[in-house]
Scaffold this active site. Structure first.
Site, PDB file in Angstrom:
ATOM      1  N   GLU A 119      -4.389 -11.832 -12.267  1.00 39.49           N
ATOM      2  CA  GLU A 119      -3.896 -11.499 -10.918  1.00 39.49           C
ATOM      3  C   GLU A 119      -3.033 -10.241 -10.946  1.00 39.49           C
ATOM      4  O   GLU A 119      -2.559  -9.834 -12.010  1.00 39.49           O
ATOM      5  CB  GLU A 119      -3.144 -12.666 -10.284  1.00 39.49           C
ATOM      6  CG  GLU A 119      -1.863 -13.067 -10.946  1.00 39.49           C
ATOM      7  CD  GLU A 119      -1.207 -14.218 -10.179  1.00 39.49           C
ATOM      8  OE1 GLU A 119      -0.509 -13.944  -9.202  1.00 39.49           O
ATOM      9  OE2 GLU A 119      -1.415 -15.378 -10.579  1.00 39.49           O
ATOM     10  N   LYS A 121      -0.004  -7.652 -10.842  1.00 41.01           N
ATOM     11  CA  LYS A 121       1.429  -7.748 -11.111  1.00 41.01           C
ATOM     12  C   LYS A 121       2.131  -6.991 -10.002  1.00 41.01           C
ATOM     13  O   LYS A 121       2.038  -5.766  -9.907  1.00 41.01           O
ATOM     14  CB  LYS A 121       1.757  -7.134 -12.468  1.00 41.01           C
ATOM     15  CG  LYS A 121       3.194  -7.366 -12.859  1.00 41.01           C
ATOM     16  CD  LYS A 121       3.436  -7.011 -14.312  1.00 41.01           C
ATOM     17  CE  LYS A 121       4.809  -7.463 -14.763  1.00 41.01           C
ATOM     18  NZ  LYS A 121       5.896  -7.032 -13.900  1.00 41.01           N
ATOM     19  N   ASP A 123       4.950  -5.296  -7.653  1.00 41.16           N
ATOM     20  CA  ASP A 123       6.130  -4.491  -7.922  1.00 41.16           C
ATOM     21  C   ASP A 123       7.217  -4.914  -6.942  1.00 41.16           C
ATOM     22  O   ASP A 123       7.434  -4.267  -5.923  1.00 41.16           O
ATOM     23  CB  ASP A 123       5.749  -3.017  -7.699  1.00 41.16           C
ATOM     24  CG  ASP A 123       6.479  -2.122  -8.662  1.00 41.16           C
ATOM     25  OD1 ASP A 123       7.281  -2.644  -9.455  1.00 41.16           O
ATOM     26  OD2 ASP A 123       6.246  -0.907  -8.606  1.00 41.16           O
ATOM     27  N   TYR A 231       3.512 -17.374  -8.446  1.00 44.01           N
ATOM     28  CA  TYR A 231       2.518 -17.218  -9.507  1.00 44.01           C
ATOM     29  C   TYR A 231       2.629 -18.203 -10.670  1.00 44.01           C
ATOM     30  O   TYR A 231       1.775 -18.203 -11.542  1.00 44.01           O
ATOM     31  CB  TYR A 231       2.472 -15.788 -10.026  1.00 44.01           C
ATOM     32  CG  TYR A 231       3.786 -15.217 -10.523  1.00 44.01           C
ATOM     33  CD1 TYR A 231       4.433 -15.752 -11.623  1.00 44.01           C
ATOM     34  CD2 TYR A 231       4.339 -14.118  -9.901  1.00 44.01           C
ATOM     35  CE1 TYR A 231       5.620 -15.227 -12.076  1.00 44.01           C
ATOM     36  CE2 TYR A 231       5.527 -13.568 -10.347  1.00 44.01           C
ATOM     37  CZ  TYR A 231       6.167 -14.138 -11.440  1.00 44.01           C
ATOM     38  OH  TYR A 231       7.336 -13.602 -11.888  1.00 44.01           O
ATOM     39  N   LYS A 320      -0.623  -2.748 -17.826  1.00 43.21           N
ATOM     40  CA  LYS A 320      -0.042  -1.832 -16.842  1.00 43.21           C
ATOM     41  C   LYS A 320      -1.030  -0.762 -16.386  1.00 43.21           C
ATOM     42  O   LYS A 320      -1.840  -0.275 -17.164  1.00 43.21           O
ATOM     43  CB  LYS A 320       1.203  -1.153 -17.436  1.00 43.21           C
ATOM     44  CG  LYS A 320       2.346  -2.094 -17.722  1.00 43.21           C
ATOM     45  CD  LYS A 320       2.878  -2.684 -16.441  1.00 43.21           C
ATOM     46  CE  LYS A 320       4.265  -3.233 -16.534  1.00 43.21           C
ATOM     47  NZ  LYS A 320       5.342  -2.297 -16.404  1.00 43.21           N
ATOM     48  N   CYS A 414       9.371  34.784   7.420  1.00 46.37           N
ATOM     49  CA  CYS A 414       8.218  34.171   6.760  1.00 46.37           C
ATOM     50  C   CYS A 414       7.995  34.824   5.394  1.00 46.37           C
ATOM     51  O   CYS A 414       7.930  36.063   5.307  1.00 46.37           O
ATOM     52  CB  CYS A 414       6.977  34.345   7.639  1.00 46.37           C
ATOM     53  SG  CYS A 414       5.440  33.911   6.803  1.00 46.37           S
ATOM     54  N   CYS A 417       4.494  36.968   5.780  1.00 44.43           N
ATOM     55  CA  CYS A 417       4.274  38.130   6.657  1.00 44.43           C
ATOM     56  C   CYS A 417       5.570  38.743   7.175  1.00 44.43           C
ATOM     57  O   CYS A 417       5.541  39.775   7.842  1.00 44.43           O
ATOM     58  CB  CYS A 417       3.372  37.745   7.824  1.00 44.43           C
ATOM     59  SG  CYS A 417       4.183  36.671   9.024  1.00 44.43           S
ATOM     60  N   CYS A 432       6.490  29.840  11.079  1.00 48.49           N
ATOM     61  CA  CYS A 432       6.401  31.294  11.105  1.00 48.49           C
ATOM     62  C   CYS A 432       5.867  31.661  12.479  1.00 48.49           C
ATOM     63  O   CYS A 432       4.914  31.049  12.967  1.00 48.49           O
ATOM     64  CB  CYS A 432       5.433  31.749  10.016  1.00 48.49           C
ATOM     65  SG  CYS A 432       4.697  33.364  10.335  1.00 48.49           S
ATOM     66  N   CYS A 438      -0.137  36.575  10.615  1.00 41.13           N
ATOM     67  CA  CYS A 438       0.280  36.086   9.291  1.00 41.13           C
ATOM     68  C   CYS A 438      -0.960  35.721   8.488  1.00 41.13           C
ATOM     69  O   CYS A 438      -1.758  34.892   8.903  1.00 41.13           O
ATOM     70  CB  CYS A 438       1.194  34.874   9.453  1.00 41.13           C
ATOM     71  SG  CYS A 438       1.655  34.124   7.883  1.00 41.13           S
TER      72      CYS A 438
HETATM   73  O1  I6G Z   1       6.711 -11.054 -14.253  1.00 41.11           O
HETATM   74  C1  I6G Z   1       5.593 -11.719 -13.982  1.00 41.11           C
HETATM   75  C2  I6G Z   1       4.732 -11.262 -13.021  1.00 41.11           C
HETATM   76  C3  I6G Z   1       3.573 -11.956 -12.741  1.00 41.11           C
HETATM   77  C4  I6G Z   1       5.314 -12.912 -14.687  1.00 41.11           C
HETATM   78  C5  I6G Z   1       4.129 -13.609 -14.401  1.00 41.11           C
HETATM   79  C6  I6G Z   1       3.248 -13.115 -13.403  1.00 41.11           C
HETATM   80  O2  I6G Z   1       2.152 -13.798 -13.146  1.00 41.11           O
HETATM   81  C7  I6G Z   1       1.250 -13.276 -12.211  1.00 41.11           C
HETATM   82  N1  I6G Z   1       3.855 -14.738 -15.069  1.00 41.11           N
HETATM   83  C8  I6G Z   1       4.697 -15.181 -16.013  1.00 41.11           C
HETATM   84  C9  I6G Z   1       4.357 -16.404 -16.742  1.00 41.11           C
HETATM   85  C10 I6G Z   1       5.872 -14.492 -16.300  1.00 41.11           C
HETATM   86  N2  I6G Z   1       6.169 -13.371 -15.637  1.00 41.11           N
HETATM   87  C11 I6G Z   1       6.813 -14.951 -17.336  1.00 41.11           C
END
Ligand code: I6G
Length: 676
Positions: A119, A121, A123, A231, A320, A414, A417, A432, A438
């Site tokens: 799945e 990750k 942010d 998750y 990543k 500008c 020109c 400008c 120009c």
């Molecule tokens: O930091 C995390 C992001 C997403 C996770 C994670 C995760 O699962 C989609 N799953 C675990 C088991 C851990 N950190 C420790």
């Protein structure tokens, strides 16, 4: 008077019903009742709770925002530590991870069929939720993994986090972990509002989520458009969970917790890599920021066997994506002049690898933005490149500012020109004033004129236009139609054949359409959609040229500002001269019948946005229909949108509409709205 048994029952049934619709709306994204009906249920519950305050419970859907701000955030000890994940940055590292897993599990064939749950990750900010007997009793940040901060008051305001779990087969104690995030659409809308109010904006959605969760006053958090995907499971007592991670996710979802719809079970390391590539392609169209993929061995028994190494599970890894933000330094700031004369400050950077490419220039948008961010030559900055978007300077690392920096001011003249640079009142953009005098503006205007969606002259690239303008060979677009094969074929790197092809495609471009021609003129604020609107409303160029500002505003999509720009353009004799020259050289199109628009139609005064694939009409047909019935169609969802007409594969616009509570219509809903 104490509440009767019937009242108690009514209150409980209203809560159940509201929770169910919250779940359908926030978790399943599949509503069953109109907003008005939902509002009625909430109003009824609120009234009863006001009448019988002794019946108010903390898990009632009316109790998301508590009354009193807290003074500090209390510390919380995680009974089961919140671990972190190991990272893999390259394919090779992922393969090594898989090899370690296969070896530890004593597979002899390299485990090509081992199932992983994959799945995105997200942010955002990692959060733990603790439910006791189905009620949310505590939410905490990850902190250092052992102790976090108590953010229950804030997490309660996140509408997709259930205050009470659904069903009755959940464990007595259930701790789940997940990521709180701010969807991109909500982040943009929030920043736009903050900017208008002169308040502080967030640098990125991750900071927005983390900052919002640490507020002392939950009322402030409630104003932030936060969301959460769960998750994994931490502590459980009093029930057994399925023996596969992917099945646990399904069970969590059945209890009303929101999980990421992108999660999949994949086979072996090859399956992981396919998922990674597919998600990478999708990354920019998701409505939330992600920085990679998490793979977990799907079998819980195998997870147990694999165990942990220091503070990370051996059975999971985060793969990543290339970082979208990096640090670099500003070596200089220059001003670029665009087609409409707009001066854009551009930071010249020490080259840095970001978002998968080496970046050495980044936009600062406009002078106000540059000053707001206080970017100076010599500064260390965060530069961001997401997808195919132009790289931008996000912010300055003030702590790293050297003693000697150079402030940047708007030039008075500008840089191309030498004409005066002017700024209209209330406008962020400085321009400008040289117009087509120009060279930069002329070059950009010509590039626009020949572009694919305008006159579509194939083979006339930016470089050649720049050279021809520099040689004073192109004073205005009509000069394009005087270029000859002989002249072009004498140029360096242009053979007889290319010259011939180019002249032929210039010739072909003479047969065009009114929308294309209008768009090609490059009138400020007149994009493709407005050009099409003007063309279909008036039907012919003279009708547009001779219309008043007031008439122009009758065109769907055309407001007073656009009307003024169009009028100003045609009030300039030199523009009419260019048009006459172009027509004299053979540029032509077919006129159409002017459009009839219902003055008082069923959609008059309503603003629509269209997205996705509709079952029986194209988006253009839907647009025409809406406009004929008096409605307006715009390109992006905002606070001013009344309806989103959504077909299949509706993407971020649907998410934005939902975050702004805009009513979503299907094609059938639209047709019944018109018929009603
Ligand atoms: O930091 C995390 C992001 C997403 C996770 C994670 C995760 O699962 C989609 N799953 C675990 C088991 C851990 N950190 C420790």
């Amino acid at each position: 008077m104490p509440a009767s048994a019937a009242t108690r029952k009514k209150i409980e049934s209203l809560r159940e019903e509201i929770r169910y619709h919250d779940y359908r709306y926030h978790t399943l994204d599949d509503i069953e009742i109109p907003d008005a009906e939902y509002d009625r249920l909430v109003r009824e519950l609120k009234q009863l709770e006001e009448e019988f305050p002794e019946l108010v419970t903390t898990d009632s859907p009316t109790q998301r925002v508590g009354a009193e701000p807290s003074e500090t955030l209390a510390t919380v000890e995680h009974r089961l530590p919140m671990l972190s994940l190991d990272n893999a940055f390259a394919e090779e590292e992922l393969r090594e991870f898989h090899a370690r897993v296969a070896e530890k599990l004593e597979f002899e064939d390299g485990a090509p069929d081992l199932l992983y749950s994959a799945e995105p990750k997200l942010d955002g900010a990692a959060v733990s939720l603790l439910y006791e007997n189905g009620s949310l009793v505590r939410a905490a940040t990850r902190g250092d993994g052992t102790t976090g901060e108590d953010i229950t008051h804030n997490v309660r305001t996140i509408e997709s986090v259930p205050l009470r779990l659904m069903g009755d087969n959940f464990p007595e104690t259930l701790e789940v972990r997940g990521e709180v995030f701010m969807p991109r659409a909500g982040f943009e809308a929030y920043n736009e509002k903050a900017r208008e109010a002169g308040e502080k904006t967030f640098v990125n959605p991750r900071n927005a989520a983390a900052g919002s969760l640490r507020q002392l006053d939950a009322k402030l958090t409630a104003e932030r458009p936060l969301d959460m995907y769960v998750y994994s499971v931490g502590l459980t007592e009093g029930a057994t969970l399925p023996d596969r991670h992917s099945e646990i996710i399904v069970v969590l979802r059945s209890w009303g917790l929101k999980t990421c719809p992108e999660s999949r079970v994949v086979k072996g390391v090859e399956g992981c890599l396919e998922y990674y590539d597919a998600l990478g392609e999708k990354r920019d169209s998701l409505d939330y920021d992600i920085d990679g993929v998490v793979y977990k061995v799907d079998s819980i028994a195998m997870q147990r066997e694999l165990g942990f190494v220091s503070r990370a599970p051996r059975w999971a890894i985060a793969h990543k994506f290339p970082a979208q933000e990096e640090l670099t330094t500003v070596e200089d700031v220059e001003f670029q002049v665009g087609r409409t004369g707009a001066l854009t400050p551009v930071a010249r950077l020490t080259p840095v690898f970001v978002g998968g490419v080496t970046v050495s220039n980044a936009t600062l948008h406009n002078i106000d933005e540059l000053h707001r961010k206080d970017v100076r030559v010599g500064d260390t900055v965060i530069v961001r490149r997401a997808g195919d978007v132009i790289p931008e300077v996000v912010s300055v690392i003030k702590k790293r500012r050297p003693r000697e920096t150079k402030k940047v001011e708007l030039p008075e003249l500008c840089p191309i020109c030498g004409s005066h640079v002017k700024r209209e009142d209330g406008e962020a953009v400085a321009r400008c004033s040289g117009g087509l005098f120009c060279r930069a503006q002329r070059t950009e205007a010509l590039k626009h004129f020949v572009s694919r969606r305008a006159l579509d002259i194939e083979g006339l690239g930016a470089k050649l236009i720049e050279q021809l303008v520099a040689e004073d060979r192109l004073a205005d677009p009509s000069d394009l139609f005087r270029l000859t094969t002989t002249e072009l074929s004498q140029r360096e790197r242009m053979g007889d054949k290319s010259a011939d092809n180019l002249v032929r495609s210039i010739e072909q471009s003479k047969s065009t359409t009114l929308p294309r021609f209008l768009f090609a003129l490059g009138i400020r604020e007149v994009g493709e959609a407005t050009a099409a609107g003007l063309a279909s409303y008036f039907g012919s160029l003279p009708a547009i040229v001779n219309s008043s500002e007031k008439d122009l505003t009758k065109v769907p999509d055309v407001g007073p500002i656009v009307a003024k720009r169009v009028r100003n353009f045609f009030d300039e004799q030199h523009n009419l001269d260019v048009i006459n020259k172009l027509q004299g050289l053979g540029v032509h199109w077919a006129d159409t019948e002017p459009m009839e628009i219902a003055e008082d139609g069923p959609l008059t005064g309503r603003t629509f946005v269209i997205t996705g694939t509709l079952p029986s009409m194209t988006r253009d047909e839907a647009k025409d229909l809406i406009q004929r019935e008096g409605g307006k169609v715009t390109g992006s969802v905002s606070g001013k949108t009344d309806y989103l007409l959504a077909g299949e594969k509706a993407g971020s616009k649907l998410a934005k509409a939902q975050s702004l509570n805009v009513t979503v219509l299907s094609e059938a809903d639209l047709l019944s709205l018109i018929a009603s």
